[in-house]
Structure formats: C-alpha cells, structure tokens
Design an enzyme around this catalytic site. Structure first.
Site, PDB file in Angstrom:
ATOM      1  N   ARG A 187      54.815  42.372  34.363  1.00 42.40           N
ATOM      2  CA  ARG A 187      54.158  42.808  33.133  1.00 42.40           C
ATOM      3  C   ARG A 187      54.704  44.163  32.643  1.00 42.40           C
ATOM      4  O   ARG A 187      53.969  44.970  32.071  1.00 42.40           O
ATOM      5  CB  ARG A 187      52.630  42.911  33.311  1.00 42.40           C
ATOM      6  CG  ARG A 187      51.966  41.616  33.697  1.00 42.40           C
ATOM      7  CD  ARG A 187      51.956  40.637  32.534  1.00 42.40           C
ATOM      8  NE  ARG A 187      51.000  39.581  32.744  1.00 42.40           N
ATOM      9  CZ  ARG A 187      49.824  39.504  32.124  1.00 42.40           C
ATOM     10  NH1 ARG A 187      49.462  40.394  31.245  1.00 42.40           N
ATOM     11  NH2 ARG A 187      49.012  38.506  32.376  1.00 42.40           N
ATOM     12  N   ARG A 238      50.890  46.547  27.602  1.00 39.35           N
ATOM     13  CA  ARG A 238      50.000  47.492  26.923  1.00 39.35           C
ATOM     14  C   ARG A 238      49.957  48.906  27.476  1.00 39.35           C
ATOM     15  O   ARG A 238      49.413  49.799  26.845  1.00 39.35           O
ATOM     16  CB  ARG A 238      48.573  46.925  26.912  1.00 39.35           C
ATOM     17  CG  ARG A 238      48.390  45.807  25.933  1.00 39.35           C
ATOM     18  CD  ARG A 238      47.188  44.988  26.268  1.00 39.35           C
ATOM     19  NE  ARG A 238      47.376  44.385  27.580  1.00 39.35           N
ATOM     20  CZ  ARG A 238      46.452  43.687  28.219  1.00 39.35           C
ATOM     21  NH1 ARG A 238      45.266  43.521  27.683  1.00 39.35           N
ATOM     22  NH2 ARG A 238      46.711  43.165  29.397  1.00 39.35           N
ATOM     23  N   ARG A 268      53.407  45.766  18.716  1.00 34.69           N
ATOM     24  CA  ARG A 268      52.327  44.774  18.675  1.00 34.69           C
ATOM     25  C   ARG A 268      51.529  44.920  17.374  1.00 34.69           C
ATOM     26  O   ARG A 268      51.134  43.927  16.769  1.00 34.69           O
ATOM     27  CB  ARG A 268      51.439  45.006  19.893  1.00 34.69           C
ATOM     28  CG  ARG A 268      50.122  44.317  19.915  1.00 34.69           C
ATOM     29  CD  ARG A 268      50.177  43.082  20.771  1.00 34.69           C
ATOM     30  NE  ARG A 268      48.866  42.695  21.250  1.00 34.69           N
ATOM     31  CZ  ARG A 268      47.918  42.204  20.468  1.00 34.69           C
ATOM     32  NH1 ARG A 268      48.098  42.063  19.190  1.00 34.69           N
ATOM     33  NH2 ARG A 268      46.749  41.860  21.003  1.00 34.69           N
ATOM     34  N   ASP A 284      54.388  34.167  27.208  1.00 27.78           N
ATOM     35  CA  ASP A 284      53.212  34.006  28.063  1.00 27.78           C
ATOM     36  C   ASP A 284      53.296  32.664  28.760  1.00 27.78           C
ATOM     37  O   ASP A 284      53.852  31.708  28.208  1.00 27.78           O
ATOM     38  CB  ASP A 284      51.923  34.100  27.254  1.00 27.78           C
ATOM     39  CG  ASP A 284      50.738  34.345  28.176  1.00 27.78           C
ATOM     40  OD1 ASP A 284      50.443  35.514  28.464  1.00 27.78           O
ATOM     41  OD2 ASP A 284      50.135  33.360  28.651  1.00 27.78           O
ATOM     42  N   TYR A 309      43.663  27.047  33.859  1.00 26.09           N
ATOM     43  CA  TYR A 309      43.316  27.511  32.509  1.00 26.09           C
ATOM     44  C   TYR A 309      42.904  26.342  31.622  1.00 26.09           C
ATOM     45  O   TYR A 309      41.963  26.444  30.831  1.00 26.09           O
ATOM     46  CB  TYR A 309      44.495  28.263  31.878  1.00 26.09           C
ATOM     47  CG  TYR A 309      44.654  29.649  32.455  1.00 26.09           C
ATOM     48  CD1 TYR A 309      43.847  30.701  32.012  1.00 26.09           C
ATOM     49  CD2 TYR A 309      45.580  29.916  33.453  1.00 26.09           C
ATOM     50  CE1 TYR A 309      43.965  31.967  32.554  1.00 26.09           C
ATOM     51  CE2 TYR A 309      45.716  31.182  33.991  1.00 26.09           C
ATOM     52  CZ  TYR A 309      44.903  32.208  33.546  1.00 26.09           C
ATOM     53  OH  TYR A 309      45.014  33.451  34.088  1.00 26.09           O
TER      54      TYR A 309
HETATM   55  O1  CP3 Z   1      56.617  42.088  30.957  1.00 25.65           O
HETATM   56  C1  CP3 Z   1      56.047  41.012  31.024  1.00 25.65           C
HETATM   57  O2  CP3 Z   1      55.818  40.453  32.119  1.00 25.65           O
HETATM   58  C2  CP3 Z   1      55.607  40.404  29.720  1.00 25.65           C
HETATM   59  C3  CP3 Z   1      55.570  38.929  29.617  1.00 25.65           C
HETATM   60  C4  CP3 Z   1      54.315  38.281  30.197  1.00 25.65           C
HETATM   61  C5  CP3 Z   1      53.018  38.255  29.593  1.00 25.65           C
HETATM   62  N1  CP3 Z   1      52.236  37.425  30.313  1.00 25.65           N
HETATM   63  C6  CP3 Z   1      52.614  38.961  28.368  1.00 25.65           C
HETATM   64  C7  CP3 Z   1      51.176  39.176  28.079  1.00 25.65           C
HETATM   65  C8  CP3 Z   1      54.251  37.516  31.353  1.00 25.65           C
HETATM   66  C9  CP3 Z   1      55.338  37.277  32.386  1.00 25.65           C
HETATM   67  C10 CP3 Z   1      52.925  36.976  31.404  1.00 25.65           C
HETATM   68  C11 CP3 Z   1      52.500  36.043  32.449  1.00 25.65           C
HETATM   69  C12 CP3 Z   1      51.102  35.610  32.512  1.00 25.65           C
HETATM   70  N2  CP3 Z   1      50.251  35.331  31.477  1.00 25.65           N
HETATM   71  C13 CP3 Z   1      50.432  35.299  33.717  1.00 25.65           C
HETATM   72  C14 CP3 Z   1      51.048  35.367  35.094  1.00 25.65           C
HETATM   73  C15 CP3 Z   1      51.109  36.744  35.610  1.00 25.65           C
HETATM   74  C16 CP3 Z   1      49.796  37.265  36.133  1.00 25.65           C
HETATM   75  O3  CP3 Z   1      49.367  38.302  35.628  1.00 25.65           O
HETATM   76  O4  CP3 Z   1      49.245  36.668  37.059  1.00 25.65           O
HETATM   77  C17 CP3 Z   1      49.135  34.890  33.384  1.00 25.65           C
HETATM   78  C18 CP3 Z   1      48.050  34.484  34.362  1.00 25.65           C
HETATM   79  C19 CP3 Z   1      49.030  34.904  31.966  1.00 25.65           C
HETATM   80  C20 CP3 Z   1      47.880  34.489  31.117  1.00 25.65           C
HETATM   81  C21 CP3 Z   1      47.361  35.642  30.354  1.00 25.65           C
HETATM   82  N3  CP3 Z   1      48.009  36.216  29.264  1.00 25.65           N
HETATM   83  C22 CP3 Z   1      46.159  36.336  30.563  1.00 25.65           C
HETATM   84  C23 CP3 Z   1      45.167  36.035  31.666  1.00 25.65           C
HETATM   85  C24 CP3 Z   1      46.094  37.321  29.575  1.00 25.65           C
HETATM   86  C25 CP3 Z   1      44.927  38.224  29.303  1.00 25.65           C
HETATM   87  C26 CP3 Z   1      44.735  39.192  30.389  1.00 25.65           C
HETATM   88  C27 CP3 Z   1      45.557  40.396  30.129  1.00 25.65           C
HETATM   89  O5  CP3 Z   1      46.310  40.811  31.016  1.00 25.65           O
HETATM   90  O6  CP3 Z   1      45.394  40.915  29.031  1.00 25.65           O
HETATM   91  C28 CP3 Z   1      47.276  37.263  28.795  1.00 25.65           C
HETATM   92  C29 CP3 Z   1      47.658  38.137  27.666  1.00 25.65           C
HETATM   93  C30 CP3 Z   1      48.980  38.826  27.744  1.00 25.65           C
HETATM   94  N4  CP3 Z   1      50.146  38.276  28.201  1.00 25.65           N
HETATM   95  C31 CP3 Z   1      49.257  40.155  27.307  1.00 25.65           C
HETATM   96  C32 CP3 Z   1      50.620  40.372  27.512  1.00 25.65           C
HETATM   97  C33 CP3 Z   1      51.418  41.611  27.164  1.00 25.65           C
HETATM   98  C34 CP3 Z   1      48.253  41.099  26.667  1.00 25.65           C
HETATM   99  C35 CP3 Z   1      48.105  40.701  25.244  1.00 25.65           C
HETATM  100  C36 CP3 Z   1      48.041  41.860  24.283  1.00 25.65           C
HETATM  101  O7  CP3 Z   1      49.063  42.523  24.019  1.00 25.65           O
HETATM  102  O8  CP3 Z   1      46.954  42.050  23.751  1.00 25.65           O
END
Ligand code: CP3
Length: 342
Positions: free
Chosen positions: A23, A27, A36, A74, A149
């Site tokens: 990640r 943020r 964003r 994502d 999910y």
């Molecule tokens: O640098 C990176 O890794 C960015 C790419 C990336 C994102 N999500 C962007 C994202 C990657 C590799 C993921 C993977 C992801 N997404 C996983 C597996 C990794 C882990 O954390 O276990 C999972 C379970 C998700 C599903 C997901 N996406 C959730 C549960 C959430 C909300 C929770 C949270 O962390 O906010 C997201 C949203 C998300 N995915 C954001 C980002 C940058 C936040 C969205 C925003 O900018 O508002």
C-alpha cells in the site's frame, strides 16, 4: 534498470536488501491525496484513470527510492468485471450491495476478458513501464479472499456468511471459487503480457481459516493460478497469506517463488520453515510509529534475522496505515539500504 528486487525474488545474491511497502501508493502520502482529489471522482474513478494511476504508482518510487513499484488498482476491480456492482464508501471500504447467496448468483458471474473489460489496468502498466527504472509489480486477490468480499457484501469481522456457505453448501462455494480462479488466472496473465515484471497474490483473510479448511478451500485455487501462470510466463510470483504463520506448512506448497510474511512470526523462524523460497516482510506496520532510534534497531534486528534467507525483500507485514508520517518511511527505506549494503 535496477533489478535488485527481481534478483532477490529469484534467490540470487544482491548488493543490498531491496524494499517496497504494501500500500505504498496511498493515503499516508499528501501527494496521493492531491491526485485523488483532482478530477473529483470516487476511488473507483481513480482506478479507471490510467494517467492518474500511473502518477500515484510512481510517487513512492520517486519520493523514497523504493526498489519496486506496485500497480495502482484494487483487488476488487476484476470482481466488478465479473458482473457485480461494486461501491467504495468513505470510511467503510468496499461494498457489494448484491452479495452472492445462491446458485443463481454464482451462475450469473461471467469470466471477463481482461483486455475488453479492464483495459485501464493494462494501459496503466504500459504507461508505468515507459517511466520506471525499477521493476513493476502487478497483483490480484487470492480466490478465497475475493470470495469473502462477494459473500459478505464487504469487509467482515467473523465471516459468518462465508463459513456458512463453506460448511453448508461446499459445492456451491467451490463453484464460486472456481469461477474467481479462472478470472484471476486470465487477469494476471494479461498483466504479465502488458509488462508487469512480478505478480503478487494477496490472501488478506487466509488467517481466519483453520488449517484444514485453508487446505481445502483456499490453497488449491492459489496453486491452480500459479501453475497456470508458470506455463505462460516466467515472472516471479509472490504469495502473501496474511496472518498465515501457522499455515506455512501449506503455503510452501503454493508454487510461489516468494512467500510474503506478516509480522506475527520472527522472520528467522519463518525462514527455517520455507525451504528454498525467498521471503518478503515483515516489519509490523505500526513499528513506523517508533522513535527513530528504536525503529532503526528493529530494522537492524530484522535484517540480521533474515540473513540466512535464500532471498529477502524487505516490506511491512501488511499494508501501511494512512496515519503514518511519511518521514518515517524515508528513515526506513534509507536505513534498510544503508545497513544491508554493509
Ligand atoms: O500501493 C498500493 O498497494 C496501492 C494499490 C492497492 C490498493 N489496494 C489501493 C487502495 C492494492 C495493492 C490494494 C489491495 C487490496 N485492496 C487488498 C489487499 C491488501 C490488504 O490490505 O490486505 C484488499 C483487501 C483490498 C480491498 C480494499 N480496498 C479495502 C478493504 C479498502 C478499504 C480499506 C482501506 O484501506 O481504505 C480498499 C480501498 C483502497 N484500495 C484504498 C487504496 C489506496 C483507499 C481508497 C481511498 O483512496 O480512499
């Protein structure tokens, strides 16, 4: 190109320990929040805008000197392509308003052609490859994690609906996993063809399973994806089973080149169990809140403990949290580079 990360994935000797952070594009970075906010769309709109996706993927590499970039997207994007409604709610995360409940729902899922349904992902990869001088990691979710999910309709604490389907309708559950597996194989293959130089499979919820259920409902589908990919590409594959220390006897049979480790196990103990695999990890993401001296001590210990690994890629044990001060990331990357170079 700086290929230290790829060498470590393959278990070859490196001049220093490469680092990237799960990640890392996200943020905690004011630069990410700025991009964003630009365009005023939702998070999903951002995921479908290759120019902005490429821009935020590059940020941590440019700002901190990471040894690899990860595609900005994502894990749930291909689930939308399978025909499901996907929403991201501020503060609540992903939501599937029409969760999978029965045979009719599973039968309705399509196996999407990645080129036709997710061209923006492949376009982002191409844009990034033209800009990067470190390797680009593509990724997907693992079938078990993706299925949670779809069945729960979003994030969950106890996974009641998932386990009810597993235990009461195992055939239906296997059918669902099979479809997600096919979709994921094609999706990862398309990412490699577009230029991804390594692929990570995120099994974020693997740790909620008893080992016997993991062996039956999660592992075989990961093995199938990896076997399929290895017939079609030679890019290294990283498998990260979060909270998976007790699952290592199983995860070593996944077929992946690299096993991702969370922080709940001493990396030395993990290395003793993973045989010829390279490892990735495993600093507690909240260790980034330690004072500088203590943080560096932790990193030093971790690197010393990982000394016997066939290959080690430094990373956090799970994603970086949004409250992390970016300066702590800079300290971490610089110190991993400095100390490991000897
Ligand atoms: O640098 C990176 O890794 C960015 C790419 C990336 C994102 N999500 C962007 C994202 C990657 C590799 C993921 C993977 C992801 N997404 C996983 C597996 C990794 C882990 O954390 O276990 C999972 C379970 C998700 C599903 C997901 N996406 C959730 C549960 C959430 C909300 C929770 C949270 O962390 O906010 C997201 C949203 C998300 N995915 C954001 C980002 C940058 C936040 C969205 C925003 O900018 O508002």
């Amino acid at each position: 190109m700086n290929d230290t990360f790829l060498k470590a994935c393959r278990g070859e000797k490196t001049d220093y320990t490469p680092i990237w952070i799960m990640r890392q594009a996200g943020r905690y970075l004011p630069q990410y929040l700025k991009v964003r906010a630009r365009g005023k769309g939702t998070f999903l709109d951002l995921c479908k805008d290759p120019a902005r996706c490429a821009e935020v993927s590059l940020q941590p590499v440019d700002i901190f000197n990471m040894d690899a970039a990860i595609l900005f997207s994502d894990i749930l994007i291909p689930m939308e392509a399978m025909g499901l409604n996907l929403e991201f709610h501020e503060g609540r995360g992903p939501v599937f308003p029409d969760p999978i409940q029965n045979k009719k729902d599973v039968d309705a899922l399509i196996i999407p052609d990645p080129e036709a349904t997710m061209p923006f992902v492949l376009e982002t990869i191409k844009l990034l490859r033209a800009e990067l001088n470190v390797p680009l990691i593509g990724f997907s979710g693992a079938p078990f994690t993706l299925a949670t999910y779809l069945i729960e309709g979003g994030s969950s604490k106890v996974f009641l609906e998932t386990k009810k389907m597993m235990f009461q309708a195992p055939e239906l559950y296997h059918n669902l996993l099979e479809k997600i597996t096919k979709c994921t194989s094609l999706y990862l293959q398309a990412q490699a063809e577009a230029g991804a130089q390594a692929l990570q499979i995120f099994d974020s919820w693997a740790g909620i399973l008893a080992p016997c259920d993991y062996a039956r409902f999660a592992l075989p589908y990961v093995q199938s994806i990896i076997k399929d990919l290895q017939q079609k590409t030679s890019v290294p594959i990283i498998y990260f089973a979060n909270n998976g220390a007790t699952l290592i006897p199983h995860t070593v049979t996944s077929g992946a080149d690299v096993l991702g480790l969370d922080w709940r196990i001493n990396i030395k103990d993990a290395i003793a169990k993973v045989g010829e695999h390279a490892v990735q990890g495993n600093l507690d993401p909240l260790a980034l809140f330690l004072p500088e001296k203590d943080l560096k001590n932790r990193i030093k210990q971790l690197l010393d403990n990982a000394h016997g690994a066939k290959g080690h890629i430094f990373n956090l044990g799970h994603g970086i949290v949004p409250q992390t001060p970016p300066e702590q990331v800079r300290i971490t990357v610089d110190y991993v580079h400095e100390y490991s170079a000897g």
